[in-house]
Scaffold this active site. Structure first.
Site, PDB file in Angstrom:
ATOM      1  CD  GLU A   3      19.233  31.355 -10.304  1.00 11.52           C
ATOM      2  OE1 GLU A   3      18.730  30.078  -9.706  1.00 11.52           O
ATOM      3  OE2 GLU A   3      18.420  31.954 -11.029  1.00 11.52           O
ATOM      4  CG  ASN A  42      34.399  38.829 -14.438  1.00 13.22           C
ATOM      5  OD1 ASN A  42      33.839  37.539 -14.227  1.00 13.22           O
ATOM      6  ND2 ASN A  42      33.570  39.491 -13.673  1.00 13.22           N
ATOM      7  CB  CYS A  61      54.690  34.993 -27.233  1.00 15.09           C
ATOM      8  SG  CYS A  61      55.715  34.659 -28.391  1.00 15.09           S
ATOM      9  CB  ALA A  77      26.208  42.149  -7.837  1.00 18.28           C
ATOM     10  CG  HIS A 119      39.659  32.505 -14.964  1.00 19.67           C
ATOM     11  ND1 HIS A 119      38.379  32.220 -14.816  1.00 19.67           N
ATOM     12  CD2 HIS A 119      40.213  31.447 -14.287  1.00 19.67           C
ATOM     13  CE1 HIS A 119      38.255  31.044 -13.897  1.00 19.67           C
ATOM     14  NE2 HIS A 119      39.422  30.908 -13.559  1.00 19.67           N
ATOM     15  CB  SER A 175      28.170  29.149 -11.682  1.00 20.68           C
ATOM     16  OG  SER A 175      29.115  28.990 -12.259  1.00 20.68           O
TER      17      SER A 175
HETATM   18  C1  BJW Z   1      24.479  37.082 -10.741  1.00 24.26           C
HETATM   19  C2  BJW Z   1      23.932  38.128 -11.727  1.00 24.26           C
HETATM   20  C3  BJW Z   1      23.810  39.509 -11.130  1.00 24.26           C
HETATM   21  C4  BJW Z   1      23.732  36.278 -12.892  1.00 24.26           C
HETATM   22  N1  BJW Z   1      24.362  39.711  -9.755  1.00 24.26           N
HETATM   23  N2  BJW Z   1      25.125  37.369  -9.842  1.00 24.26           N
HETATM   24  C5  BJW Z   1      37.899  19.060 -10.859  1.00 24.26           C
HETATM   25  C6  BJW Z   1      36.942  18.198 -11.203  1.00 24.26           C
HETATM   26  C7  BJW Z   1      37.025  18.264 -12.904  1.00 24.26           C
HETATM   27  C8  BJW Z   1      37.583  19.269 -13.316  1.00 24.26           C
HETATM   28  C9  BJW Z   1      38.393  20.236 -12.799  1.00 24.26           C
HETATM   29  C10 BJW Z   1      38.494  19.921 -11.506  1.00 24.26           C
HETATM   30  N3  BJW Z   1      39.417  20.954 -11.141  1.00 24.26           N
HETATM   31  C11 BJW Z   1      39.804  21.590 -12.158  1.00 24.26           C
HETATM   32  C12 BJW Z   1      39.101  21.232 -13.191  1.00 24.26           C
HETATM   33  C13 BJW Z   1      39.084  21.665 -14.494  1.00 24.26           C
HETATM   34  C14 BJW Z   1      38.260  22.910 -14.746  1.00 24.26           C
HETATM   35  C15 BJW Z   1      37.206  23.142 -14.001  1.00 24.26           C
HETATM   36  O1  BJW Z   1      37.016  23.476 -13.173  1.00 24.26           O
HETATM   37  N4  BJW Z   1      35.984  22.695 -14.369  1.00 24.26           N
HETATM   38  C16 BJW Z   1      34.699  22.497 -14.043  1.00 24.26           C
HETATM   39  C17 BJW Z   1      33.478  23.080 -14.803  1.00 24.26           C
HETATM   40  C18 BJW Z   1      34.444  21.124 -13.102  1.00 24.26           C
HETATM   41  N5  BJW Z   1      39.277  24.004 -14.294  1.00 24.26           N
HETATM   42  C19 BJW Z   1      40.322  24.286 -15.208  1.00 24.26           C
HETATM   43  O2  BJW Z   1      40.462  23.836 -16.290  1.00 24.26           O
HETATM   44  C20 BJW Z   1      41.169  25.475 -14.820  1.00 24.26           C
HETATM   45  N6  BJW Z   1      42.608  25.038 -14.962  1.00 24.26           N
HETATM   46  C21 BJW Z   1      43.221  23.974 -14.052  1.00 24.26           C
HETATM   47  O3  BJW Z   1      42.440  23.735 -13.019  1.00 24.26           O
HETATM   48  O4  BJW Z   1      44.327  23.818 -14.338  1.00 24.26           O
HETATM   49  C22 BJW Z   1      45.042  22.706 -13.877  1.00 24.26           C
HETATM   50  C23 BJW Z   1      44.363  21.727 -14.762  1.00 24.26           C
HETATM   51  C24 BJW Z   1      44.794  21.363 -15.991  1.00 24.26           C
HETATM   52  C25 BJW Z   1      44.506  20.426 -16.868  1.00 24.26           C
HETATM   53  C26 BJW Z   1      43.300  19.524 -16.241  1.00 24.26           C
HETATM   54  C27 BJW Z   1      42.721  19.609 -14.998  1.00 24.26           C
HETATM   55  C28 BJW Z   1      43.301  20.735 -14.236  1.00 24.26           C
HETATM   56  C29 BJW Z   1      40.906  26.697 -15.588  1.00 24.26           C
HETATM   57  C30 BJW Z   1      39.789  27.053 -15.625  1.00 24.26           C
HETATM   58  C31 BJW Z   1      39.570  28.480 -16.666  1.00 24.26           C
HETATM   59  C32 BJW Z   1      38.131  28.718 -16.949  1.00 24.26           C
HETATM   60  N7  BJW Z   1      38.055  29.565 -17.948  1.00 24.26           N
HETATM   61  C33 BJW Z   1      36.922  30.281 -18.303  1.00 24.26           C
HETATM   62  C34 BJW Z   1      36.690  30.490 -19.671  1.00 24.26           C
HETATM   63  C35 BJW Z   1      37.705  31.778 -20.235  1.00 24.26           C
HETATM   64  C36 BJW Z   1      37.813  31.986 -21.491  1.00 24.26           C
HETATM   65  C37 BJW Z   1      36.560  32.714 -22.203  1.00 24.26           C
HETATM   66  O5  BJW Z   1      35.960  33.841 -21.361  1.00 24.26           O
HETATM   67  O6  BJW Z   1      35.963  32.292 -23.080  1.00 24.26           O
HETATM   68  O7  BJW Z   1      36.675  31.344 -17.417  1.00 24.26           O
HETATM   69  S1  BJW Z   1      35.510  29.019 -18.220  1.00 24.26           S
HETATM   70  C38 BJW Z   1      34.207  30.327 -17.612  1.00 24.26           C
HETATM   71  O8  BJW Z   1      33.852  29.903 -16.209  1.00 24.26           O
HETATM   72  C39 BJW Z   1      35.049  31.717 -17.366  1.00 24.26           C
HETATM   73  C40 BJW Z   1      34.703  32.054 -16.006  1.00 24.26           C
HETATM   74  O9  BJW Z   1      35.724  32.996 -15.382  1.00 24.26           O
HETATM   75  C41 BJW Z   1      34.467  30.787 -15.505  1.00 24.26           C
HETATM   76  C42 BJW Z   1      33.689  30.870 -14.023  1.00 24.26           C
HETATM   77  O10 BJW Z   1      32.339  31.307 -14.523  1.00 24.26           O
HETATM   78  P1  BJW Z   1      31.508  32.307 -13.570  1.00 24.26           P
HETATM   79  O11 BJW Z   1      32.443  33.641 -13.685  1.00 24.26           O
HETATM   80  O12 BJW Z   1      31.328  31.760 -12.369  1.00 24.26           O
HETATM   81  O13 BJW Z   1      30.178  32.721 -14.417  1.00 24.26           O
HETATM   82  P2  BJW Z   1      28.969  31.727 -14.541  1.00 24.26           P
HETATM   83  O14 BJW Z   1      28.305  31.924 -15.871  1.00 24.26           O
HETATM   84  O15 BJW Z   1      29.258  30.183 -14.252  1.00 24.26           O
HETATM   85  O16 BJW Z   1      28.057  32.158 -13.314  1.00 24.26           O
HETATM   86  C43 BJW Z   1      27.424  33.405 -13.343  1.00 24.26           C
HETATM   87  C44 BJW Z   1      26.855  33.573 -12.067  1.00 24.26           C
HETATM   88  O17 BJW Z   1      26.380  34.874 -11.735  1.00 24.26           O
HETATM   89  C45 BJW Z   1      25.589  32.572 -11.659  1.00 24.26           C
HETATM   90  O18 BJW Z   1      25.797  31.858 -10.556  1.00 24.26           O
HETATM   91  C46 BJW Z   1      24.508  33.571 -11.754  1.00 24.26           C
HETATM   92  O19 BJW Z   1      23.381  33.170 -10.914  1.00 24.26           O
HETATM   93  C47 BJW Z   1      25.186  34.779 -11.126  1.00 24.26           C
HETATM   94  N8  BJW Z   1      24.408  36.148 -11.690  1.00 24.26           N
HETATM   95  N9  BJW Z   1      23.264  37.701 -12.851  1.00 24.26           N
HETATM   96  C48 BJW Z   1      24.941  38.757  -9.521  1.00 24.26           C
HETATM   97  N10 BJW Z   1      23.175  40.486 -11.374  1.00 24.26           N
END
Ligand code: BJW
Length: 247
Positions: free
Chosen positions: A221, A109, A134, A237, A126, A195
């Site tokens: 989920e 987060n 910069c 949570a 992140h 997720s």
């Molecule tokens: C509750 C609840 C309650 C609801 N209590 N729970 C392999 C294959 C293909 C692609 C890739 C790969 N490896 C890496 C990649 C690329 C990519 C990636 O992983 N893509 C996938 C989608 C496949 N990764 C990257 O690009 C990363 N960098 C990297 O790997 O560098 C090397 C590289 C470079 C170039 C090419 C390839 C590799 C960096 C990832 C950065 C992610 N950034 C973000 C955006 C931040 C900016 C912004 O805020 O705008 O970060 S993406 C977004 O997702 C954000 C989050 O931190 C991140 C994770 O999401 P999170 O936190 O899990 O949220 P949700 O919404 O997905 O889930 C919420 C959950 O809460 C749900 O499960 C609900 O059920 C639950 N919930 N209420 C408890 N009350």
């Protein structure tokens, strides 16, 4: 009639929690959902901005193509976040850091709510919406609430960008390496409100489990990690984590 909590925490988890010295916590957007922060993949205001899916606007490509649009999106979100407060899940995790000899919190987060709850030494995988960086010299600058943020770096004069890891970008230098090291040292690993589809962050519980940690997921989920967890606590949570307070 008040809702009856039916979450069952196993005797094994109670015992492990009571005796643990080194605890790991990986958090995602769901931990902040009860504070009013929209999650990314559950719909809500973070999923689409002006018709663009968030993985388009929150991308390295967009920083190159249209940095002012990226700032507009982050300024908008900072404004929404500013009045929000930590919920019982953030507060409980902050208490764990007082309770255990070592409690490492890895968060995906960028909202700063763990820190607002009192958590310290966070590994921010992140980045943070409360910092700018910069483009050239990578100097970091805090953005204070209500402050008019700078557009240019006072050190070298180039443009600033949000200090957040966007899609297609690398994590901050050393952050994943440090997190992966810590992950091998924990006895108990909680995976809360993510997720678990974004890598490399989602790989940390796998590293912890391979090194012998008992892994417990807290989420309403199921996720791709549920199958490798030793225990899955299904629910919010903010309702589940405080149940461990008396253990
Ligand atoms: C509750 C609840 C309650 C609801 N209590 N729970 C392999 C294959 C293909 C692609 C890739 C790969 N490896 C890496 C990649 C690329 C990519 C990636 O992983 N893509 C996938 C989608 C496949 N990764 C990257 O690009 C990363 N960098 C990297 O790997 O560098 C090397 C590289 C470079 C170039 C090419 C390839 C590799 C960096 C990832 C950065 C992610 N950034 C973000 C955006 C931040 C900016 C912004 O805020 O705008 O970060 S993406 C977004 O997702 C954000 C989050 O931190 C991140 C994770 O999401 P999170 O936190 O899990 O949220 P949700 O919404 O997905 O889930 C919420 C959950 O809460 C749900 O499960 C609900 O059920 C639950 N919930 N209420 C408890 N009350």
């Amino acid at each position: 009639m008040p809702e009856v909590l039916t979450h069952v925490i196993s005797a094994e988890l109670r015992e492990r929690f009571a005796s643990a010295k080194n605890v790991l916590v990986l958090t995602g957007a769901g931990v902040s959902a009860e504070s009013g922060v929209p999650t990314f993949r559950g719909g809500g205001k973070t999923a689409v901005w002006k018709g663009m899916p968030f993985d388009v606007v929150s991308s390295a490509t967009m920083v190159k193509r249209d940095l002012p649009a990226v700032w507009e999106w982050f300024d908008y979100r900072r404004k929404l976040l500013q009045p929000l407060q930590p919920n019982p899940a953030h507060l409980e995790i902050a208490r764990w850091q007082e309770r255990f000899e070592q409690c490492t919190v890895f968060t995906q987060n960028i909202d700063g709510l763990h820190q607002k709850a009192g958590s310290r030494d966070m590994i921010e995988l992140h980045g943070s919406i409360w910092r700018a960086r910069c483009l050239t010299c990578h100097a970091q600058f805090e953005i204070l609430p209500d402050e008019v943020r700078d557009d240019t770096c006072v050190d070298c004069g180039d443009r600033l960008r949000p200090d957040v890891v966007l899609f297609g970008e690398m994590l901050p230098p050393g952050a994943f390496e440090l997190a992966a090291d810590r992950a091998t040292e924990g006895e108990l690993c909680f995976v809360v409100g993510t997720s678990a589809i974004v890598y490399p962050a989602a790989g940390l519980p796998e590293i912890a489990r391979a090194a012998g940690a008992y892994v417990c997921e807290v989420n309403p989920e199921r996720t791709p990690l549920s199958g490798i967890c030793d225990e899955v606590l299904t629910g919010k949570a903010g309702e589940i984590l405080p149940l461990l307070a008396g253990v």
